[in-house]
Design a protein around this motif. Sequence first.
Motif, PDB file in Angstrom:
ATOM      1  N   ALA A 164       0.831  -1.207   0.000  1.00  0.00           N
ATOM      2  CA  ALA A 164       0.000   0.000   0.000  1.00  0.00           C
ATOM      3  C   ALA A 164       0.865   1.257   0.000  1.00  0.00           C
ATOM      4  O   ALA A 164       0.637   2.180  -0.795  1.00  0.00           O
ATOM      5  N   LEU A 165       1.876   1.311   0.882  1.00  0.00           N
ATOM      6  CA  LEU A 165       2.672   2.525   0.981  1.00  0.00           C
ATOM      7  C   LEU A 165       3.460   2.789  -0.300  1.00  0.00           C
ATOM      8  O   LEU A 165       3.659   3.944  -0.681  1.00  0.00           O
ATOM      9  N   SER A 166       3.893   1.743  -0.981  1.00  0.00           N
ATOM     10  CA  SER A 166       4.721   1.941  -2.174  1.00  0.00           C
ATOM     11  C   SER A 166       3.953   2.615  -3.308  1.00  0.00           C
ATOM     12  O   SER A 166       4.537   3.320  -4.133  1.00  0.00           O
ATOM     13  N   LYS A 167       2.632   2.405  -3.367  1.00  0.00           N
ATOM     14  CA  LYS A 167       1.815   3.030  -4.410  1.00  0.00           C
ATOM     15  C   LYS A 167       1.065   4.257  -3.909  1.00  0.00           C
ATOM     16  O   LYS A 167       0.774   5.173  -4.686  1.00  0.00           O
ATOM     17  N   VAL A 168       0.745   4.256  -2.627  1.00  0.00           N
ATOM     18  CA  VAL A 168      -0.097   5.321  -2.084  1.00  0.00           C
ATOM     19  C   VAL A 168       0.779   6.301  -1.311  1.00  0.00           C
ATOM     20  O   VAL A 168       0.872   6.289  -0.082  1.00  0.00           O
ATOM     21  N   ASN A 169       1.480   7.128  -2.062  1.00  0.00           N
ATOM     22  CA  ASN A 169       2.263   8.204  -1.463  1.00  0.00           C
ATOM     23  C   ASN A 169       2.455   9.296  -2.507  1.00  0.00           C
ATOM     24  O   ASN A 169       2.327   9.057  -3.723  1.00  0.00           O
TER      25      ASN A 169
END
Length: 543
Positions: free
Chosen positions: A426-431
């Motif tokens: 999630a963090l790798s795409k949602v930032n």
Amino acid sequence: MAVDEAWWQRAAIYHIYPLSFADSDGDGVGDLAGITSQLGYLAGEPDSLGVDAIWLSPIFRSPMVDFGYDIADHCDIDPRFGTLADAETLIEQAHHHGLRVLFDFVPNHTSDQHAWFVDALSGPAAEHRDCYVWADPAAGGGPPNNWRSAFAKVGSAWTLDEASGQYYLHSYTPEQPDLNWRNPAVRAAMHDVLRFWLDRGVDGFRVDAPHRIAKDPELRDNPPDVVNVLLSTQLDDRRHRNIDHEDVHELIRGLRSVLDEYPDQVLIGEVGVRHPVRRMAYPGSAGDEFQLIFDFGYLDTGWDAQSFRALGERLDRQPDPRRWPTHVLSNHDLSRSATRFSGPGAGIDQVLARARAAAVLLLTLPGTAFVYYGEEIGMTDVPVPAEQAADPDGRDPYRTPMQWSDSFAGGFTTGRPWLPVPAAPALSKVNVAAQQGDPSSLLSLYRRLIALRAAEPRLTGGDYQGVAAAEQVYAFTRRTGSGGLLVAINFSDEPVIARLPSGELGTAPGRLVLSTGSRAAGTAVVLGELVLEPAEAAIIELD
């Protein structure tokens, strides 16, 4: 009033939860200097989000039992966030970036550490005793009546002051005693709080739970059948005597009169009353109360076209500025829209696809749009371990740090963040960093939509009309004398034939203005044959 007269009628307003937006000093907690450092992300610079205003949840001095909604000093900044000078710098710099600044105003209660309440505890004869709501025990002992806190875990809305033998009222936690707005000194002092910040350049206020500031003066019981209902503020029931008393409107007119001393300011009400007639009384029959009232309908809606279509049916073709619509998909009190709309176990690609369609909906409906921080990149609720959870009503997962990058703590802080950020993927795409330069990202879509909204009179002032479509499709038009725009959203994860009434929309092909699917802008669209891709939202120029 013409629909283009007030800035707030065409605005996209960005809601910042200051504890979680940006940490400038590495202590793991967001602060005002951090917000100031990120103003260029929001407006005033190339490739900025392009919003019109920012609204900050409370930043005032507070013991943080309710994370800023328990205020000990309304005219000072809590040291966690910085100083009064930092607040003034933020306001000045925001204006430099073309951003209006809205603060939270919490009128119903103070912290139990507020100087007034500390004095009130010294006894019934104290100077500030009548600034709060006190009552003797019930005839048989115990709390004066059966009113309950809005927080389910708290129980009774009354706490005994053993020294005096009286109870004091608190609509939330015992550390948040309710103010007595029937006391003229309270009204005058709270009006001066508004002036204090307006004199420093604040452009308006979001007013927290205004429906609670006037209670039944006789403190009568609520009916037994509604006493234990969770979220009693949401009931369509006039019998709740601790909310929505008829005297509240005079008090709100008093707040509005202060705002009217300053040009071009806005007063926004978080009115937790669902009954449509009672709720819509809060702008005032003469337009002399709230200019805007939050519409919570989209916060309760599941991901299906019928629910959204039903909400759309409430929109008038020519909205009365005194009843101007608002739209919000997420806020600091409820689960984020990307989580609610996708459901448990959804993959990140489905989450982002639905978030893209929801963005089109939010920014093309008539009225004022509110964007919760991180919504523009698809942030979801983040599980919070019990040892980190601290909110008295369990809202921590909706308030986690802004995800600026996929580095440590999501780029929010160099220290230990006060709440966790999600793990990969999630963090790798949602930032922000991952989406900043990607023209196909959710962030880029928000930028295009906000820019389109700002440039397109049909989206800010045009008439709204629902359009018949397939069961899985929600469609509507926005029209002015210069023509129409069609918005069509597929709520299915499969391709759907839209089944639009092409005869009503015109016989000529439409032109695609924007799509969250694979089609390029400018593509010709035959309306009677339109097939929407999975979770696709399209804006189409009509002949």
